[in-house]
Design an enzyme around this catalytic site. Structure first.
Site, PDB file in Angstrom:
ATOM      1  N   ASP A  39      95.388  55.781  17.874  1.00  0.00           N
ATOM      2  CA  ASP A  39      94.087  55.202  18.250  1.00  0.00           C
ATOM      3  C   ASP A  39      93.427  56.174  19.226  1.00  0.00           C
ATOM      4  O   ASP A  39      94.060  56.589  20.198  1.00  0.00           O
ATOM      5  CB  ASP A  39      94.313  53.837  18.910  1.00  0.00           C
ATOM      6  CG  ASP A  39      93.014  53.106  19.199  1.00  0.00           C
ATOM      7  OD1 ASP A  39      92.890  51.955  18.798  1.00  0.00           O
ATOM      8  OD2 ASP A  39      92.130  53.694  19.862  1.00  0.00           O
ATOM      9  N   ILE A  40      92.171  56.547  18.947  1.00  0.00           N
ATOM     10  CA  ILE A  40      91.515  57.508  19.843  1.00  0.00           C
ATOM     11  C   ILE A  40      91.296  56.909  21.233  1.00  0.00           C
ATOM     12  O   ILE A  40      91.145  57.633  22.195  1.00  0.00           O
ATOM     13  CB  ILE A  40      90.185  58.069  19.266  1.00  0.00           C
ATOM     14  CG1 ILE A  40      89.212  56.946  18.942  1.00  0.00           C
ATOM     15  CG2 ILE A  40      90.435  58.940  18.050  1.00  0.00           C
ATOM     16  CD1 ILE A  40      87.818  57.450  18.605  1.00  0.00           C
ATOM     17  N   VAL A 104      86.272  47.632  13.707  1.00  0.00           N
ATOM     18  CA  VAL A 104      86.210  48.491  12.514  1.00  0.00           C
ATOM     19  C   VAL A 104      86.573  47.580  11.359  1.00  0.00           C
ATOM     20  O   VAL A 104      87.677  47.008  11.338  1.00  0.00           O
ATOM     21  CB  VAL A 104      87.180  49.687  12.609  1.00  0.00           C
ATOM     22  CG1 VAL A 104      87.171  50.474  11.305  1.00  0.00           C
ATOM     23  CG2 VAL A 104      86.798  50.597  13.777  1.00  0.00           C
ATOM     24  N   HIS A 108      93.253  46.717   9.905  1.00  0.00           N
ATOM     25  CA  HIS A 108      94.177  47.520  10.711  1.00  0.00           C
ATOM     26  C   HIS A 108      94.868  46.654  11.743  1.00  0.00           C
ATOM     27  O   HIS A 108      94.406  45.559  12.072  1.00  0.00           O
ATOM     28  CB  HIS A 108      93.453  48.688  11.393  1.00  0.00           C
ATOM     29  CG  HIS A 108      92.399  48.260  12.375  1.00  0.00           C
ATOM     30  ND1 HIS A 108      91.162  47.780  11.976  1.00  0.00           N
ATOM     31  CD2 HIS A 108      92.384  48.245  13.719  1.00  0.00           C
ATOM     32  CE1 HIS A 108      90.436  47.502  13.044  1.00  0.00           C
ATOM     33  NE2 HIS A 108      91.162  47.757  14.122  1.00  0.00           N
ATOM     34  N   MET A 109      95.985  47.151  12.205  1.00  0.00           N
ATOM     35  CA  MET A 109      96.782  46.465  13.207  1.00  0.00           C
ATOM     36  C   MET A 109      97.079  47.459  14.325  1.00  0.00           C
ATOM     37  O   MET A 109      97.405  48.612  14.060  1.00  0.00           O
ATOM     38  CB  MET A 109      98.087  46.001  12.558  1.00  0.00           C
ATOM     39  CG  MET A 109      98.916  45.085  13.412  1.00  0.00           C
ATOM     40  SD  MET A 109     100.442  44.614  12.562  1.00  0.00           S
ATOM     41  CE  MET A 109      99.814  43.937  11.036  1.00  0.00           C
ATOM     42  N   HIS A 110      96.945  47.014  15.559  1.00  0.00           N
ATOM     43  CA  HIS A 110      97.275  47.859  16.703  1.00  0.00           C
ATOM     44  C   HIS A 110      98.746  47.674  17.052  1.00  0.00           C
ATOM     45  O   HIS A 110      99.226  46.539  17.111  1.00  0.00           O
ATOM     46  CB  HIS A 110      96.462  47.448  17.943  1.00  0.00           C
ATOM     47  CG  HIS A 110      94.994  47.708  17.824  1.00  0.00           C
ATOM     48  ND1 HIS A 110      94.379  48.774  18.442  1.00  0.00           N
ATOM     49  CD2 HIS A 110      94.020  47.047  17.155  1.00  0.00           C
ATOM     50  CE1 HIS A 110      93.080  48.746  18.165  1.00  0.00           C
ATOM     51  NE2 HIS A 110      92.841  47.704  17.385  1.00  0.00           N
TER      52      HIS A 110
END
Ligand code: ZN
Length: 149
Positions: A39-40, A104, A108-110
């Site tokens: 992740d940026i 976004v 997606h999953m963090h």
């Protein structure tokens, strides 16, 4: 939560472009259904995003197999994060819809390594409804699940 919101149409979203190799990413892992990359925003060192390879907006748009694949990849990444960064805690976060804090609109999953007092705040206002109310919610969901199967 991050404030950046990607409003690009399907196929041009930043994750689709990243998966297509059109924008750079610090890739961690990929297989035929998923991709894992840094992740940026990096809330803590080792913060990784696991995304479906196919453009699906939310959890509800994944096939059951894709849902299983993303969780398999998230667990693999979690093992790697534990080995590489050894955080005392780890949080998985998966958001759906604007009201669900999704920014976004590609599933997606963090995978977030956690440390004491790391500044992450997940507010969770408990409502503690009566037991009969909970039974009513459960019944409603059992009926919905029966209709789905
Ligand atoms: Zn996409």
């Amino acid at each position: 939560m991050p404030r950046f919101v990607d409003t690009s149409p399907p196929g041009q979203c930043i994750f689709c472009r990243l998966i297509a190799g059109e924008i750079p990413a610090a890739l961690v892992y990929q297989d035929d259904q998923t991709l894992a990359f840094m992740d940026i925003g990096q809330v803590n060192p080792g913060h990784v995003l696991v995304a479906s390879r196919r453009h699906a907006v939310t959890l509800l748009d994944l096939t059951p197999d894709e849902a299983a694949a993303t969780m398999r990849t998230a667990q693999r990444v979690a093992h790697a994060v534990k080995t590489a960064f050894d955080p005392p805690g780890l949080t998985l976060l998966q958001a759906n819809g604007r009201e669900g804090d999704q920014t976004v609109f590609h599933f997606h999953m963090h995978v977030v390594p956690r440390h004491a007092d790391d500044g992450i705040a997940l507010s969770w206002p408990r409502k503690d409804p009566a037991r009969e109310v909970l039974q009513g919610y459960a019944e409603k969901l059992r009926e919905a699940m029966a209709r789905l199967s």
